[in-house]
Design a protein around this motif. Sequence first.
Motif, mmCIF file in Angstrom:
data_model
loop_
_atom_site.group_PDB
_atom_site.id
_atom_site.type_symbol
_atom_site.label_atom_id
_atom_site.label_comp_id
_atom_site.label_asym_id
_atom_site.label_seq_id
_atom_site.Cartn_x
_atom_site.Cartn_y
_atom_site.Cartn_z
ATOM 1 N N ALA A 1 -1.625 -2.543 6.126
ATOM 2 C CA ALA A 1 -0.380 -3.217 6.465
ATOM 3 C C ALA A 1 0.425 -3.484 5.205
ATOM 4 O O ALA A 1 -0.136 -3.865 4.164
ATOM 5 N N VAL A 2 1.739 -3.287 5.280
ATOM 6 C CA VAL A 2 2.598 -3.480 4.121
ATOM 7 C C VAL A 2 2.722 -4.969 3.810
ATOM 8 O O VAL A 2 3.032 -5.778 4.691
ATOM 9 N N ARG B 1 7.463 4.301 -0.077
ATOM 10 C CA ARG B 1 7.297 3.901 1.320
ATOM 11 C C ARG B 1 6.564 4.978 2.118
ATOM 12 O O ARG B 1 5.698 4.668 2.954
ATOM 13 N N ALA B 2 6.918 6.248 1.892
ATOM 14 C CA ALA B 2 6.242 7.328 2.606
ATOM 15 C C ALA B 2 4.769 7.405 2.205
ATOM 16 O O ALA B 2 3.889 7.622 3.053
ATOM 17 N N THR B 3 4.485 7.234 0.902
ATOM 18 C CA THR B 3 3.089 7.235 0.447
ATOM 19 C C THR B 3 2.323 6.079 1.075
ATOM 20 O O THR B 3 1.163 6.239 1.490
ATOM 21 N N ALA B 4 2.959 4.912 1.152
ATOM 22 C CA ALA B 4 2.313 3.758 1.789
ATOM 23 C C ALA B 4 2.051 4.025 3.268
ATOM 24 O O ALA B 4 0.974 3.683 3.792
ATOM 25 N N GLY B 5 3.021 4.633 3.956
ATOM 26 C CA GLY B 5 2.812 4.963 5.367
ATOM 27 C C GLY B 5 1.697 5.955 5.567
ATOM 28 O O GLY B 5 0.897 5.843 6.509
ATOM 29 N N LEU B 6 1.625 6.945 4.684
ATOM 30 C CA LEU B 6 0.554 7.938 4.777
ATOM 31 C C LEU B 6 -0.795 7.295 4.496
ATOM 32 O O LEU B 6 -1.789 7.562 5.201
ATOM 33 N N LEU B 7 -0.852 6.444 3.471
ATOM 34 C CA LEU B 7 -2.096 5.740 3.154
ATOM 35 C C LEU B 7 -2.529 4.868 4.332
ATOM 36 O O LEU B 7 -3.720 4.800 4.673
ATOM 37 N N SER B 8 -1.562 4.212 4.970
ATOM 38 C CA SER B 8 -1.894 3.369 6.119
ATOM 39 C C SER B 8 -2.525 4.176 7.237
ATOM 40 O O SER B 8 -3.514 3.751 7.856
ATOM 41 N N LEU C 1 -6.087 4.982 6.229
ATOM 42 C CA LEU C 1 -6.988 3.832 6.342
ATOM 43 C C LEU C 1 -7.310 3.520 7.790
ATOM 44 O O LEU C 1 -8.366 2.957 8.096
ATOM 45 N N GLN C 2 -6.403 3.907 8.694
ATOM 46 C CA GLN C 2 -6.639 3.704 10.119
ATOM 47 C C GLN C 2 -7.310 4.910 10.765
ATOM 48 O O GLN C 2 -7.360 5.010 11.988
ATOM 49 N N SER C 3 -7.823 5.823 9.923
ATOM 50 C CA SER C 3 -8.563 7.006 10.393
ATOM 51 C C SER C 3 -7.726 7.827 11.365
ATOM 52 O O SER C 3 -8.029 7.922 12.560
ATOM 53 N N VAL C 4 -6.645 8.426 10.828
ATOM 54 C CA VAL C 4 -5.767 9.233 11.648
ATOM 55 C C VAL C 4 -6.557 10.353 12.314
ATOM 56 O O VAL C 4 -7.378 11.018 11.696
ATOM 57 N N VAL D 1 -10.703 10.797 12.258
ATOM 58 C CA VAL D 1 -11.501 11.316 11.140
ATOM 59 C C VAL D 1 -12.262 10.170 10.487
ATOM 60 O O VAL D 1 -11.709 9.080 10.296
ATOM 61 N N PRO D 2 -13.511 10.368 10.127
ATOM 62 C CA PRO D 2 -14.273 9.296 9.457
ATOM 63 C C PRO D 2 -13.618 8.871 8.152
ATOM 64 O O PRO D 2 -12.876 9.637 7.524
ATOM 65 N N ASP D 3 -13.874 7.646 7.730
ATOM 66 C CA ASP D 3 -13.289 7.121 6.503
ATOM 67 C C ASP D 3 -13.715 7.948 5.294
ATOM 68 O O ASP D 3 -14.855 8.430 5.217
ATOM 69 N N LEU D 4 -12.788 8.076 4.361
ATOM 70 C CA LEU D 4 -13.095 8.736 3.089
ATOM 71 C C LEU D 4 -13.655 7.687 2.133
ATOM 72 O O LEU D 4 -12.964 6.719 1.803
ATOM 73 N N PRO D 5 -14.897 7.815 1.680
ATOM 74 C CA PRO D 5 -15.497 6.776 0.823
ATOM 75 C C PRO D 5 -14.671 6.474 -0.421
ATOM 76 O O PRO D 5 -14.540 5.304 -0.813
ATOM 77 N N GLU D 6 -14.096 7.473 -1.051
ATOM 78 C CA GLU D 6 -13.323 7.249 -2.267
ATOM 79 C C GLU D 6 -12.147 6.325 -2.015
ATOM 80 O O GLU D 6 -11.803 5.489 -2.859
ATOM 81 N N LEU D 7 -11.532 6.438 -0.845
ATOM 82 C CA LEU D 7 -10.365 5.621 -0.537
ATOM 83 C C LEU D 7 -10.745 4.149 -0.362
ATOM 84 O O LEU D 7 -9.922 3.258 -0.573
ATOM 85 N N LEU D 8 -11.970 3.877 0.023
ATOM 86 C CA LEU D 8 -12.427 2.497 0.202
ATOM 87 C C LEU D 8 -13.022 1.928 -1.087
ATOM 88 O O LEU D 8 -12.861 0.741 -1.379
ATOM 89 N N GLN D 9 -13.679 2.759 -1.875
ATOM 90 C CA GLN D 9 -14.343 2.285 -3.091
ATOM 91 C C GLN D 9 -13.371 2.037 -4.236
ATOM 92 O O GLN D 9 -13.680 1.282 -5.153
ATOM 93 N N VAL D 10 -12.190 2.660 -4.189
ATOM 94 C CA VAL D 10 -11.254 2.512 -5.297
ATOM 95 C C VAL D 10 -10.780 1.066 -5.435
ATOM 96 O O VAL D 10 -10.469 0.609 -6.540
ATOM 97 N N THR D 11 -10.751 0.316 -4.353
ATOM 98 C CA THR D 11 -10.336 -1.086 -4.444
ATOM 99 C C THR D 11 -11.373 -1.920 -5.196
ATOM 100 O O THR D 11 -11.026 -2.888 -5.882
ATOM 101 N N LEU D 12 -12.652 -1.571 -5.061
ATOM 102 C CA LEU D 12 -13.702 -2.299 -5.785
ATOM 103 C C LEU D 12 -13.593 -2.047 -7.282
ATOM 104 O O LEU D 12 -13.751 -2.965 -8.101
ATOM 105 N N ARG D 13 -13.311 -0.813 -7.660
ATOM 106 C CA ARG D 13 -13.157 -0.503 -9.086
ATOM 107 C C ARG D 13 -11.950 -1.214 -9.668
ATOM 108 O O ARG D 13 -11.945 -1.626 -10.838
ATOM 109 N N ALA D 14 -10.877 -1.340 -8.869
ATOM 110 C CA ALA D 14 -9.673 -2.000 -9.363
ATOM 111 C C ALA D 14 -9.908 -3.495 -9.594
ATOM 112 O O ALA D 14 -9.358 -4.087 -10.534
ATOM 113 N N TRP D 15 -10.707 -4.130 -8.777
ATOM 114 C CA TRP D 15 -10.912 -5.572 -8.863
ATOM 115 C C TRP D 15 -11.700 -5.953 -10.109
ATOM 116 O O TRP D 15 -11.567 -7.061 -10.634
#
Length: 461
Positions: free
Chosen positions: A42-43, A150-157, A160-163, A166-180
């Motif tokens: 969500a934005v 905005r388009a990149t954010a919409g695509l990312l959204s 994340l909602q498994s368009v 499709v199963p979640d991509l682990p890299e897309l979820l783990q990158v937030t842990l590395r950032a923190w």
Amino acid sequence: MARDERVGKPAYAAVSTRITGVKVESARLREIAVVRLDERGAVVDEWSAVLHPDGAWIALADVASTLRERLSQMAIVTHNGRLGIEVLRAELAHLGWQLPAFAQTTTIDASYHYLPGLAHRRLSDCCTAAGVPFEGGGIPPHTSPVNEARATAGLLSRFLQSVGGVPDLPELLQVTLRAWVYPWPAGPSRVAEAPRPWPGRRGPGILTMLAGQPLADAISAVADVHTHGYLALIAETLHDGRLTPETAGGLADAEPLYRLTRQAAAGIRRKFFDALVRQAIEADRYHLEARQELWRVADTLGCPRDAVIEPIVEATPVEFPKLVDESGAKKPTDGRSVATPAQMRAWAIANGFDVEGYIRLPWSIVRAFEEAHAEPVDRTARPAAQDLSVPDQAVRDEPLHDPSVRNPPARDARHAAAELRPILRPTRSDRRHGGEPDPDEGVPQLEFDRLETPPIGNPVV
């Protein structure tokens, strides 16, 4: 834009940038847009700035603290903007900021997982496939960093909602842990360096006929998940004029960002260029100006210029021989029934003719092609124009001199006209009215309806 309290805490930052060049140490950041999202996609908020050091717009030093608030401990997501993020790091380092490693990923890489069937993976292509709106259509100059973020954010959204389930991509979820784990410092740790010069207005790019869709086609023909982003960067910078033979050295800065060695990057550039040449041959667009453009691209990508001509020579149809065979004599063949303008152009280029123009061949090339595929003709004689009206019967009754004589007597106009007859053949209507049988009756002829007479002054080969 103020934060929406109904959404969660920001975790991702969709970023789009505009930079002045491809060399990290000298490029400048011109524009930046940031759209933040929570872990569900969500934005949360968005922010953008146009940067310039002379005070006409916002200077980077004035928004550095704002950038820290927007990007610290955020997973930075771009569509294919690794180079722009690296230029941002270099700009802030020049101002005295010691930044940690960025945790970043790209939607172009993630598209291979969530949108595996795409042929083209530009931001507009991915948004169309995922059903994400893209203001401006994604076609420069109608798009902007704000629209792209905005388009990149919409695509990312959608990812994340498994368009599409499709199963979640682990890299897309783990990158937030590395950032923190690695927050930004509260401010610069050293004094800013001396101001750097701002580049002047960029000149025109080197692409005209190869720009646009053919570049995307060439990428899709040779790229994979490991090289697609690098080739997309090359296509983008070729298109907007940042990548030229003069600035090509900056590509070395981008290779490590895409986890490519120097050798691997050179190899994929050569495959990309070979695909461009093949497309030019298939589209029958390898005339003089197109070849010059291909040569400029070859110089830019570090490919030899022979990579342009050799495929054109290899594309020459087998049934069309060169002007001379191995013995040195002309070799006739009956290939006229399948001759097309594209085949004649390939034959002409393979035999050293300079084919000018865009689509149609000059008649001088057509005549040379006909001569090469007819009986050998001696064109050494150059009769005067007023002597070409000698009656055929008079020429037919008098034999020509022996060519083996070392110093033959001067040839009169009748001999010259006889030698010219295979080239200046009378029209079918002339032969029909004179009662002479038509020797070409029933023989397939070249299709000249797609050709046109060259402009006045076109040199005769």
